[in-house]
Design a protein around this motif. Structure first.
Motif, PDB file in Angstrom:
ATOM      1  N   SER A   1       0.819  -1.219   0.000  1.00 17.90           N
ATOM      2  CA  SER A   1       0.000   0.000   0.000  1.00 17.90           C
ATOM      3  C   SER A   1       0.849   1.263   0.000  1.00 17.90           C
ATOM      4  CB  SER A   1      -0.915   0.009   1.240  1.00 17.90           C
ATOM      5  OG  SER A   1      -0.134  -0.040   2.426  1.00 17.90           O
ATOM      6  N   LEU A   2       2.184   1.094   0.065  1.00 17.51           N
ATOM      7  CA  LEU A   2       3.097   2.221   0.121  1.00 17.51           C
ATOM      8  C   LEU A   2       3.519   2.629  -1.289  1.00 17.51           C
ATOM      9  CD1 LEU A   2       4.834   4.135   1.889  1.00 17.51           C
ATOM     10  CD2 LEU A   2       6.632   2.389   1.772  1.00 17.51           C
ATOM     11  N   THR A   3       3.342   3.924  -1.621  1.00 14.67           N
ATOM     12  CA  THR A   3       3.735   4.441  -2.933  1.00 14.67           C
ATOM     13  C   THR A   3       5.230   4.722  -2.923  1.00 14.67           C
ATOM     14  OG1 THR A   3       1.559   5.451  -3.292  1.00 14.67           O
ATOM     15  CG2 THR A   3       3.381   6.279  -4.627  1.00 14.67           C
ATOM     16  N   ILE A   4       5.970   4.001  -3.781  1.00 16.75           N
ATOM     17  CA  ILE A   4       7.417   4.173  -3.869  1.00 16.75           C
ATOM     18  C   ILE A   4       7.753   5.311  -4.827  1.00 16.75           C
ATOM     19  CG2 ILE A   4       9.608   3.055  -4.416  1.00 16.75           C
ATOM     20  CD1 ILE A   4       8.143   1.881  -1.992  1.00 16.75           C
ATOM     21  N   ILE A   5       7.179   5.251  -6.014  1.00 17.48           N
ATOM     22  CA  ILE A   5       7.387   6.303  -7.012  1.00 17.48           C
ATOM     23  C   ILE A   5       6.014   6.819  -7.432  1.00 17.48           C
ATOM     24  CG2 ILE A   5       8.380   6.894  -9.259  1.00 17.48           C
ATOM     25  CD1 ILE A   5      10.234   4.500  -8.963  1.00 17.48           C
ATOM     26  N   PRO A   6       5.727   8.096  -7.230  1.00 13.86           N
ATOM     27  CA  PRO A   6       4.400   8.621  -7.565  1.00 13.86           C
ATOM     28  C   PRO A   6       4.168   8.663  -9.078  1.00 13.86           C
ATOM     29  CG  PRO A   6       5.867  10.397  -6.928  1.00 13.86           C
ATOM     30  CD  PRO A   6       6.621   9.127  -6.671  1.00 13.86           C
ATOM     31  N   GLN A   7       2.901   8.680  -9.439  1.00 10.31           N
ATOM     32  CA  GLN A   7       2.524   8.761 -10.851  1.00 10.31           C
ATOM     33  C   GLN A   7       2.966  10.101 -11.433  1.00 10.31           C
ATOM     34  OE1 GLN A   7      -1.700   8.639 -11.447  1.00 10.31           O
ATOM     35  NE2 GLN A   7      -1.575   7.956 -13.556  1.00 10.31           N
ATOM     36  N   GLY A   8       3.306  10.110 -12.737  1.00  8.77           N
ATOM     37  CA  GLY A   8       3.686  11.339 -13.408  1.00  8.77           C
ATOM     38  C   GLY A   8       2.586  12.390 -13.299  1.00  8.77           C
ATOM     39  N   VAL A   9       2.976  13.661 -13.325  1.00 12.97           N
ATOM     40  CA  VAL A   9       2.027  14.755 -13.108  1.00 12.97           C
ATOM     41  C   VAL A   9       0.923  14.761 -14.161  1.00 12.97           C
ATOM     42  CG1 VAL A   9       1.769  17.264 -13.009  1.00 12.97           C
ATOM     43  CG2 VAL A   9       3.776  16.182 -11.995  1.00 12.97           C
ATOM     44  N   ILE A  10       1.290  14.648 -15.422  1.00 12.82           N
ATOM     45  CA  ILE A  10       0.293  14.745 -16.497  1.00 12.82           C
ATOM     46  C   ILE A  10      -0.647  13.535 -16.517  1.00 12.82           C
ATOM     47  CG2 ILE A  10       0.014  14.754 -19.024  1.00 12.82           C
ATOM     48  CD1 ILE A  10       2.349  16.728 -19.107  1.00 12.82           C
ATOM     49  N   PRO A  11      -0.160  12.290 -16.400  1.00 12.99           N
ATOM     50  CA  PRO A  11      -1.109  11.168 -16.304  1.00 12.99           C
ATOM     51  C   PRO A  11      -2.053  11.297 -15.116  1.00 12.99           C
ATOM     52  CG  PRO A  11       1.079  10.346 -16.784  1.00 12.99           C
ATOM     53  CD  PRO A  11       1.232  11.808 -16.496  1.00 12.99           C
ATOM     54  N   LYS A  12      -1.505  11.792 -13.992  1.00  7.46           N
ATOM     55  CA  LYS A  12      -2.326  11.945 -12.785  1.00  7.46           C
ATOM     56  C   LYS A  12      -3.410  12.997 -12.988  1.00  7.46           C
ATOM     57  CE  LYS A  12      -1.906  12.798  -7.800  1.00  7.46           C
ATOM     58  NZ  LYS A  12      -0.954  13.122  -6.702  1.00  7.46           N
ATOM     59  N   GLU A  13      -3.088  14.051 -13.727  1.00  4.36           N
ATOM     60  CA  GLU A  13      -4.023  15.161 -13.927  1.00  4.36           C
ATOM     61  C   GLU A  13      -4.697  15.109 -15.301  1.00  4.36           C
ATOM     62  OE1 GLU A  13      -4.833  17.374 -11.638  1.00  4.36           O
ATOM     63  OE2 GLU A  13      -3.524  16.382 -10.186  1.00  4.36           O
ATOM     64  N   LYS A  14      -4.742  13.922 -15.919  1.00  4.88           N
ATOM     65  CA  LYS A  14      -5.286  13.817 -17.280  1.00  4.88           C
ATOM     66  C   LYS A  14      -6.737  14.286 -17.360  1.00  4.88           C
ATOM     67  CE  LYS A  14      -6.141   9.786 -19.271  1.00  4.88           C
ATOM     68  NZ  LYS A  14      -5.974   8.503 -19.990  1.00  4.88           N
ATOM     69  N   ALA A  15      -7.552  13.940 -16.364  1.00  4.19           N
ATOM     70  CA  ALA A  15      -8.964  14.339 -16.372  1.00  4.19           C
ATOM     71  C   ALA A  15      -9.104  15.853 -16.329  1.00  4.19           C
ATOM     72  CB  ALA A  15      -9.689  13.705 -15.192  1.00  4.19           C
TER      73      ALA A  15
END
Length: 247
Positions: free
Chosen positions: A36-50
């Protein structure tokens, strides 16, 4: 020599740092987790795609292709001319139906229709003749003479004379222009351009979105990398200067 090496190392570090920073806008496509621990966060643009999709849709709908601009486009003389030319071309390409071929291709259907019509006429006008003439007799007679019937009907009905292509062109062109002038706002209301754009952007997978943005911003991203190298070189020179003067 020390200044040169320090400047060179600084340039490399600056270039690589900026390159990685740009890549981190898009990568990773999905967050890397360990349980459940995030090691590397998702890229900014994929995360904010919506949100990106909504913002792009708003820009397109409210600033690039607003209702007034679309209305001007649809009712412009150039657009009207294109519509008229398209209608004219399609009507010119339309092949008139050949009655002879239609009749010959559907002999049974023609025979059924004619025999049914003839029997109705006979039963209503000459009821005594129904004992002498049957529907099957008429069907057989039509089927035996289907070629002659087709040629006779084709000679009577000259489709080229009945259907005036030029008149049809003028009527359709007039109605099309009238529709554009009177109903274009209603059509635009139903376009829902913003929703279409938003849905399209959201449908892009992360790699396609990255490729699309890189194709648009490639020169700018390269400039950022070079600028990073330049700044890194300057910082390297400053560090070398400071270190040498502290000794």
């Amino acid at each position: 020599m020390f200044y040169l090496i320090s400047s060179f190392v600084g340039a490399i570090i600056g270039y690589i740092t900026n390159y990685i920073a740009i890549k981190m806008l898009f990568r990773p496509y999905k967050a890397k987790k360990l349980g459940s621990l995030t090691i590397i966060p998702q890229g900014v643009i994929p995360k904010e795609k919506a949100n990106l999709a909504k913002n792009v849709a708003n820009v397109v709908q409210n600033h690039l292709l607003d209702k007034e601009e679309l209305h001007k486009l649809i009712t412009s003389d150039k657009f009207k001319t294109e519509i008229q030319n398209m209608i004219s071309q399609k009507i010119d390409e339309f092949d008139m139906p050949n009655i002879t071929e239609i009749i010959k291709a559907n002999p049974q259907k023609i025979a059924d229709s004619i025999s049914d019509f003839v029997m109705q006429m006979i039963s209503s006008k000459f009821p005594f003749a129904t004992s002498l003439i049957s529907e099957n007799m008429i069907k057989n007679m039509v089927l035996e003479n289907i070629d002659l019937l087709a040629n006779k009907i084709n000679a009577i009905f000259d489709i080229e004379k009945i259907i005036d292509k030029e008149k049809i062109k003028q009527n359709l062109q007039h109605e099309a222009i009238k529709f554009l002038e009177n109903e274009s706002y209603k059509v635009i209301e139903n376009f829902e351009i913003g929703k279409v754009v938003e849905k399209k952007v959201n449908s892009f997978d992360e790699r396609k979105l990255e490729d699309m943005l890189f194709s648009l911003m490639d020169k700018h991203f390269k400039f950022i990398n070079i600028a990073g190298a330049f700044l890194g070189a300057i910082i390297g020179l400053i560090q070398a200067f400071v270190l040498l003067n502290l000794k």
